[in-house]
Write an enzyme that holds these catalytic residues in place. Structure first.
Site, PDB file in Angstrom:
ATOM      1  CE  LYS A  53      -3.211  -2.827   0.182  1.00 52.25           C
ATOM      2  NZ  LYS A  53      -3.865  -3.492  -1.180  1.00 52.25           N
ATOM      3  CE1 TYR A 267      -8.764 -10.205   2.496  1.00 55.13           C
ATOM      4  CE2 TYR A 267     -10.632  -9.740   4.181  1.00 55.13           C
ATOM      5  CZ  TYR A 267      -9.304  -9.581   3.790  1.00 55.13           C
ATOM      6  OH  TYR A 267      -8.489  -8.449   4.169  1.00 55.13           O
ATOM      7  CE1 TYR A 293      -5.326  -8.866   1.303  1.00 54.50           C
ATOM      8  CE2 TYR A 293      -4.449  -8.478   3.539  1.00 54.50           C
ATOM      9  CZ  TYR A 293      -5.509  -8.406   2.545  1.00 54.50           C
ATOM     10  OH  TYR A 293      -6.706  -7.625   2.821  1.00 54.50           O
TER      11      TYR A 293
END
Ligand SMILES: Cc1ncc(COP(=O)(O)O)c(C=O)c1O
Length: 338
Positions: A53, A267, A293
Site C-alpha cells: 500500500k 477471505y 494475503y
C-alpha cells in the site's frame, strides 16, 4: 525518455527500490525441477511495517494534498494492512486518518480483534470507527463523512485496498522498477507472481507492462473473491483506466491472469496450505509472510510450482506485498508451545 509518472502528484513515502533477493533454500526444498526463485521485497517499503500500500499511497496522498484535503478516510477489514499503512502515510504527510473498519471476517481465533494491524492503528493515532454488526454500511460512511465536514475538515476518500486508478499508478511504477531490475540481472523472461485482492496491485502491474513490453508476465493468485469471473473483469477495467491515465496502450484482455483455488472457505480464514507456506518460507529463507494475503499467495505459488505449471517459464519472482503484522492477530494458528 521522460518519466511518465512525473505528471501526477506524488508524496514520497517508500524506500525504493525495494530489494530483489534469491530464494535458493526454498528452491532446494522444492526439488530439482524447481526453476530459479526470486523475491521482490515490497514488504520492505519501510512505512510502519511496509507493504504494497505504500506505493499506492504515494499517489493517493499526493492527490489528496493537491486537492486541499486534510483528512484521509479509508476502509477495510479489522486487520486491514491498507488501513494501517494509510494511518502511517497520513501521519507522515501531516494529515489525519479516519479508518472505517468492517468486522467482516468469520475468524475468532488468536488475537484478531486486538493485535496485529488493529493494535498498530491505535498506536498510529488513527480515528478508528468500527461499523456495528448489522448496521447499514452506506449510511455509516455518509455519517462519518458528514461529521468530518461539520468539523471544518476536507476529506479524501479511498476505497478498500486503495485500488483506484490513482492508487494503481503506484504499481505501474513498480512494474517499471521490477522489469528494469530483472533485465539488468539477465532475468527479463521471468514470471511475476503475487497475491491479488482488491486488484489495484495487479491492475497497475499489468498497465505498467506497456512501458516495458519485454518485462515479466504477471500472474495473480486470488486471495479474496469467490466470484472469479467478475474479479477478472473488474481488474481488467481498472488496468484499462490506469493505462488510459498513463497514456499507454490498453492491456489485452488475456493480460489478466488469475489463479483461483487458494482463497479457502473465505477471505481472511486460515487454510492448511497457507500455514504450510508461511512456515516453509520462514524456515528456509527467514522471510515472514502473512496469513491473509502473501501466505495464501505463496500457497498458490508453491502449488503451481509443484504441479509443474511454470516448468517452461525460466525464473519466477514472488512479489512479497507485506502484511507481516497480521501474523500476530492469527497467533493461534502458529504458536506451537506455551
Ligand atoms: C499484504 C497484502 N498483500 C496483497 C494485497 C493485495 O493487493 P490488492 O488489494 O492491490 O490486490 C494486500 C491488500 O490489502 C495486502 O495487504
Amino acid at each position: 525518455m521522460s518519466d511518465p509518472f512525473s505528471a501526477f502528484p506524488r508524496f514520497p513515502l517508500a524506500h525504493l527500490p525495494t530489494p530483489l533477493g534469491e530464494m535458493k533454500r526454498l528452491r532446494a526444498a522444492l526439488g530439482p525441477a524447481c526453476p530459479p526463485l526470486f523475491i521482490k521485497r515490497d514488504d520492505c517499503t519501510g512505512l510502519a511495517g511496509g507493504g504494497n500500500k505504500t506505493r499506492k499511497l504515494e499517489f493517493l496522498i499526493g492527490e489528496a494534498i493537491a486537492e486541499g484535503c486534510d483528512t484521509i478516510v479509508t476502509t477495510g477489514a479489522l486487520q486491514s494492512n491498507h488501513a494501517r499503512q494509510t494511518a502511517a502515510a497520513a501521519n507522515a504527510a501531516g494529515l489525519r486518518a479516519t479508518l472505517v473498519l468492517m468486522d467482516m471476517v468469520p475468524y475468532e481465533g488468536g488475537a484478531y480483534r486486538r493485535s496485529g494491524n488493529r493494535l498498530l492503528d491505535d498506536i498510529l493515532g488513527a480515528d478508528v470507527k468500527i461499523i456495528p454488526p448489522g448496521a447499514d454500511a452506506g449510511a455509516f460512511f455518509k455519517q462519518t463523512m458528514a461529521e468530518i465536514e461539520a468539523g471544518g475538515r476536507k476529506a479524501y476518500f479511498t476505497p478498500a485496498g486503495g485500488s483506484t486508478v490513482t492508487g494503481s499508478l503506484g504499481y505501474a511504477a513498480a512494474y517499471v522498477e521490477i522489469a528494469d531490475e530483472l533485465a539488468a540481472r539477465g532475468l527479463a523472461g521471468a514470471r511475476l507472481v503475487h497475491a491479488s485482492s482488491s486488484g489495484g496491485t495487479q491492475a497497475g502491474l499489468v498497465a505498467g507492462r506497456a512501458l516495458r513490453p519485454g518485462g515479466p508476465a504477471v500472474h495473480g493468485i486470488n486471495v479474496y473473491r469467490l466470484d472469479a469471473d467478475k474479479m477478472e473483469a473488474d481488474i481488467g477495467k481498472l488496468a484499462a483506466t490506469t493505462a488510459e491515465r498513463l497514456g499507454v496502450a490498453t492491456p489485452p484482455a488475456d493480460a489478466i491472469v488469475l489463479e483461483h483455488g487458494f482463497v479457502g472457505p473465505r477471505y481472511g480464514v486460515p487454510t492448511p496450505e497457507m500455514i504450510e507456506a508461511v512456515e516453509l518460507v520462514a524456515r528456509t529463507e527467514g522471510i515472514l509472510l502473512d496469513p491473509v494475503y502473501t501466505g495464501k499467495g505463496m500457497a498458490g505459488f508453491l502449488s503451481l510450482i509443484r504441479r509443474g505449471d511454470f516448468a517452461q517459464d525460466g525464473a519466477l519472482v514472488f512479489l512479497h506485498t507485506g502484511g507481516m503484522p497480521g501474523l500476530f492477530a492469527y497467533e493461534g494458528e502458529f504458536l506451537r508451545k506455551i
